[in-house]
Write an enzyme that holds these catalytic residues in place. Structure first.
Site, mmCIF file in Angstrom:
data_model
loop_
_atom_site.group_PDB
_atom_site.id
_atom_site.type_symbol
_atom_site.label_atom_id
_atom_site.label_comp_id
_atom_site.label_asym_id
_atom_site.label_seq_id
_atom_site.Cartn_x
_atom_site.Cartn_y
_atom_site.Cartn_z
ATOM 1 N N ARG A 52 0.818 -1.203 0.000
ATOM 2 C CA ARG A 52 0.000 0.000 0.000
ATOM 3 C C ARG A 52 0.860 1.265 0.000
ATOM 4 O O ARG A 52 2.030 1.239 0.389
ATOM 5 C CB ARG A 52 -0.923 0.005 1.226
ATOM 6 N N LYS A 193 -8.570 -2.279 0.863
ATOM 7 C CA LYS A 193 -8.453 -1.453 2.057
ATOM 8 C C LYS A 193 -9.222 -0.135 1.938
ATOM 9 O O LYS A 193 -9.609 0.453 2.953
ATOM 10 C CB LYS A 193 -6.978 -1.182 2.357
ATOM 11 N N HIS A 212 -10.222 -4.915 12.503
ATOM 12 C CA HIS A 212 -9.202 -5.482 11.633
ATOM 13 C C HIS A 212 -8.730 -6.773 12.289
ATOM 14 O O HIS A 212 -7.757 -6.799 13.048
ATOM 15 C CB HIS A 212 -8.037 -4.497 11.481
ATOM 16 N N SER A 229 0.141 -6.867 9.811
ATOM 17 C CA SER A 229 0.641 -7.758 8.765
ATOM 18 C C SER A 229 1.838 -8.561 9.271
ATOM 19 O O SER A 229 2.756 -8.014 9.888
ATOM 20 C CB SER A 229 1.048 -6.936 7.539
ATOM 21 N N LYS A 233 -2.515 -13.576 11.604
ATOM 22 C CA LYS A 233 -3.985 -13.618 11.629
ATOM 23 C C LYS A 233 -4.538 -14.717 10.722
ATOM 24 O O LYS A 233 -5.343 -15.545 11.144
ATOM 25 C CB LYS A 233 -4.582 -12.278 11.176
ATOM 26 N N THR A 234 -4.116 -14.684 9.466
ATOM 27 C CA THR A 234 -4.649 -15.636 8.494
ATOM 28 C C THR A 234 -4.237 -17.056 8.846
ATOM 29 O O THR A 234 -5.055 -17.984 8.830
ATOM 30 C CB THR A 234 -4.164 -15.269 7.080
ATOM 31 N N ASP A 248 -9.679 -11.302 7.899
ATOM 32 C CA ASP A 248 -9.078 -9.972 7.983
ATOM 33 C C ASP A 248 -9.986 -8.852 8.484
ATOM 34 O O ASP A 248 -9.516 -7.976 9.194
ATOM 35 C CB ASP A 248 -8.529 -9.579 6.611
ATOM 36 N N ARG A 313 1.368 -12.417 -1.927
ATOM 37 C CA ARG A 313 -0.011 -12.596 -1.441
ATOM 38 C C ARG A 313 -0.788 -13.562 -2.323
ATOM 39 O O ARG A 313 -0.532 -13.696 -3.522
ATOM 40 C CB ARG A 313 -0.748 -11.253 -1.448
#
Length: 521
Positions: A52, A193, A212, A229, A233-234, A248, A313
Site C-alpha cells: 500500500r 483497504k 481489523h 501484517s 492472523k490468516t 481480515d 499474497r
C-alpha cells in the site's frame, strides 16, 4: 447499480460486466496481464508498488464528513476541486479502453451490507476483488445503503502540481458522492483497504464495531484474532478444527460478528503444505497470486523467493478453505487474541489481559519488524504501533473505536489474550522464533478453556498474567525472564520496550477521559 454520480461517471465507457472467474482469467492471459501456475492460480506482478501507499491516500474535505474525520498523519485532506480534476482525468483514461466492472457487497450481515460497483482496467484486478468481496447479482433483501463506485486504473497518473497530490499515485475517497478513485498503482490491496476504510466510517454510525481481525467459530462462540501484517492472523485463524469466518475484516453487532469480506488475502512468503495446509490447498484455479516468482520450466510457485517482495499474497474466496463459514456470520466471541510478533523477545508467548490492559494494548497495537521485511530497515528490530491494530484504515478518532471495543468486551465478558508470535530466548538475531506448533497449541488451550485452572505468574515489566503451564508446550518457554540466557540482557531489553510503549501511548494520554478505566505502564 451505482449512484446517480456513479452512473454519470460510467456513461460512455466500454464496460464488460460481471464476468465470472474463468472468463476473467482468460481475459488476463489474453492481454498478457499474468501467467498460469502449475496449480492453476493466476500469477501477476504489480510493478514497483508491492504494498500500500498510505501517504497517497486521501479523504475529500467536504461538508458531509469535514467535522467527523480525524484529520492528520493518517487521513490526508483533499479539496473537492482536486478530486474532480482527478475524476475527469480518470474518466478520460477509462474511455480510451475496455473496462471490467463487478457488482459486489461488503458485509455478510444483511442489516449492514454496503453495495459496491467496482470498475477496473485490468481483468486480473476485477478477478481479485470479485474473489475478496461478496458476490451476488441480486441486492440483499434488507439493503439500506446507496452503493459506492470504485474506479481503479493503475496507468492513470496524477499530476501533483495540478491535482494537489503528493505524487502520481492517488487513492481518493469522496464520502459525499460515494466515489473512490485509485490510480498510479497496480497493487490491488488498495481496493480492498479503501472498502475497509469506508466501512470503518459507516459501521460505527449504526452501532457496529468494525475490526481489523480474523475470526473463527466454535460451538456457540467465536474467536477473534487481531494483528498487523505478518503476525499470523490468516495462518492461526485457519488452523485446527474451528471453521473460518474470515481472515481480515469483521463487524461486531448486537447479533454477533460478521465478515466484511467474502474471501481471504493470505501472505504466502515461505508458505508450505506442512505448516499451512488449508492455505496451500486454497491456492488453485480462481486464486490470484501477487508477486510470487514462478520456476521457469515447471511453472511451480517458489514461495520462498522474495525476488519481487516479501509481501507476496494469495487472494481466494473463503469457500476454498475447508469447513469455512460461508454465511460469514458467527456468535459473539468469548476469546480475543492480540497477535504481536515481538522481535525484542520480551513479551511472553501468551498472557491473559485484564479489561484495562486489553484497552491499553488495543490502543497501542504493537508489533515489531526486522531487517529483510521492508526496504530501509536496519539491523535492529523496529517497534511498530498501529492504534486499534488498524491505524491506516481508521477515518474516525481512535478513542471512538476504543470506546466501542471496551463496551463489547464488558457486555459479553470476553477474555483477551496477548499472543507473541515473534521471538523467545532473546531478541531477533540471538533468540529464535516461537515455533508455530507452540503458538497453535497455546491458542487451542486458551479457546478450549484449558488455561482456566492453571497457575499464573505476573510478568514484572508489563504486569501481564502468564500461565505457568499449557498442554503440548514446554513450561520453560512461557516465562521470558527464565528462558533468556542472560537475565541482565532481558531486563535491559524489557525496560527499553516499556519505554517505547510509554512514548507511543503519550500521544493519547492527554485526550483520554479521566473516568475511562485503563491500566497504563
Amino acid at each position: 447499480m451505482p449512484t446517480t454520480q456513479g452512473l454519470e461517471v460510467l456513461s460512455g465507457l466500454h464496460t464488460v460486466h460481471n464476468l465470472p472467474a474463468a472468463a476473467l482469467v482468460e481475459e488476463a492471459i489474453r492481454h498478457q496481464e499474468g501467467f498460469l501456475a502449475d496449480n492453476g492460480a493466476l500469477v501477476v506482478h504489480t510493478g514497483r508498488f508491492t504494498g500500500r501507499s498510505p501517504q497517497d491516500k486521501y479523504i475529500v474535505y467536504e461538508p458531509s464528513v469535514a467535522s467527523e474525520i480525524e484529520w492528520g498523519a493518517v487521513n490526508h485532506p483533499l479539496s473537492e476541486e482536486s478530486f474532480h480534476r482527478l475524476l475527469n482525468r480518470m474518466i478520460a483514461h477509462l474511455r480510451s479502453q475496455t473496462v471490467y466492472s463487478q457488482n459486489l457487497w461488503a458485509g455478510a450481515d444483511a442489516h449492514y451490507t454496503l453495495p459496491l460497483f467496482v470498475v477496473t482496467t485490468h481483468a486480473w484486478q476485477s478477478l481479485f476483488i470479485r474473489q475478496l468481496l461478496l458476490r451476488s447479482e441480486q441486492p440483499p433483501l434488507m439493503q439500506r445503503e446507496d452503493p459506492f463506485t470504485v474506479l481503479c486504473a493503475p496507468d492513470c497518473f496524477a499530476v501533483p502540481e495540478e491535482d494537489g497530490t503528493r505524487s502520481e499515485t492517488f487513492i481518493a475517497i469522496h464520502f459525499g458522492q460515494r466515489l473512490v478513485l485509485i490510480g498510479g498503482t497496480a497493487y490491488a490491496g488498495e481496493i480492498k483497504k479503501a472498502v475497509f476504510t469506508i466501512m470503518n466510517y459507516l459501521l460505527p454510525q449504526k452501532g457496529v464495531f468494525p475490526m481489523h481481525c480474523a475470526a473463527n467459530a466454535g460451538k456457540g462462540d467465536s474467536a477473534l484474532f487481531f494483528g498487523l501484517s505478518g503476525t499470523g492472523k490468516t495462518t492461526l485463524s485457519a488452523l485446527g478444527d474451528r471453521p473460518l469466518i474470515g481472515d481480515d475484516e469483521h463487524g461486531w453487532s448486537d447479533d454477533g460478528v460478521f465478515n466484511i469480506e467474502g474471501g481471504c488475502y493470505a501472505k504466502c512468503i515461505h508458505l508450505s503444505r506442512d505448516s499451512e495446509p488449508h492455505i496451500w490447498d486454497a491456492i488453485r484455479f480462481g486464486t490470484v497470486l501477487e508477486n510470487v516468482e514462478l520456476e521457469k520450466d515447471t511453472r511451480r510457485p517458489d514461495f520462498d523467493s522474495d525476488r519481487y517482495t516479501e509481501n507476496t499474497r494469495a487472494a481466494y474466496p473463503i469457500e476454498f478453505i475447508p469447513q469455512a463459514v460461508v454465511s460469514g456470520k458467527g456468535d459473539h466471541p468469548k476469546n480475543l487474541c492480540f497477535l504481536t510478533a515481538d522481535a525484542f523477545g520480551v513479551l511472553p508467548p501468551i498472557s491473559r489481559l485484564s479489561l484495562g490492559q486489553a484497552c491499553y494494548h488495543f490502543l497501542n497495537g504493537y508489533t515489531a519488524k526486522v531487517a529483510g521485511t521492508e526496504r530501509g530497515l536496519g539491523r535492529e528490530p523496529q517497534a511498530v504501533f498501529s492504534t486499534c491494530f488498524a491505524e491506516p484504515f481508521l477515518p474516525l478518532s481512535p478513542l471512538r473505536y476504543l470506546a466501542m471495543f471496551r463496551e463489547k468486551l464488558a457486555r459479553h465478558a470476553a477474555t483477551v489474550w496477548l499472543v507473541n508470535t515473534g521471538w523467545i530466548e532473546g531478541p531477533y538475531g540471538v533468540g529464535r522464533r516461537i515455533p508455530l506448533e507452540c503458538t497453535q497449541a497455546l491458542i487451542e488451550a486458551a479457546l478450549s478453556g484449558a488455561l482456566e485452572n492453571v497457575g499464573y505468574q505476573t510478568e514484572p515489566f508489563f504486569g501481564l498474567s502468564v500461565p505457568l503451564q499449557a498442554p503440548k508446550v514446554p513450561a520453560g518457554l512461557l516465562l521470558p525472564q527464565r528462558n533468556w540466557p542472560s537475565r541482565k540482557n532481558y531486563e535491559e531489553m524489557a525496560r527499553a520496550l516499556v519505554q517505547r510503549f510509554r512514548e507511543n501511548f503519550s500521544r493519547y494520554a492527554v485526550a483520554f477521559p479521566h473516568d475511562f478505566p485503563i491500566e497504563a505502564l
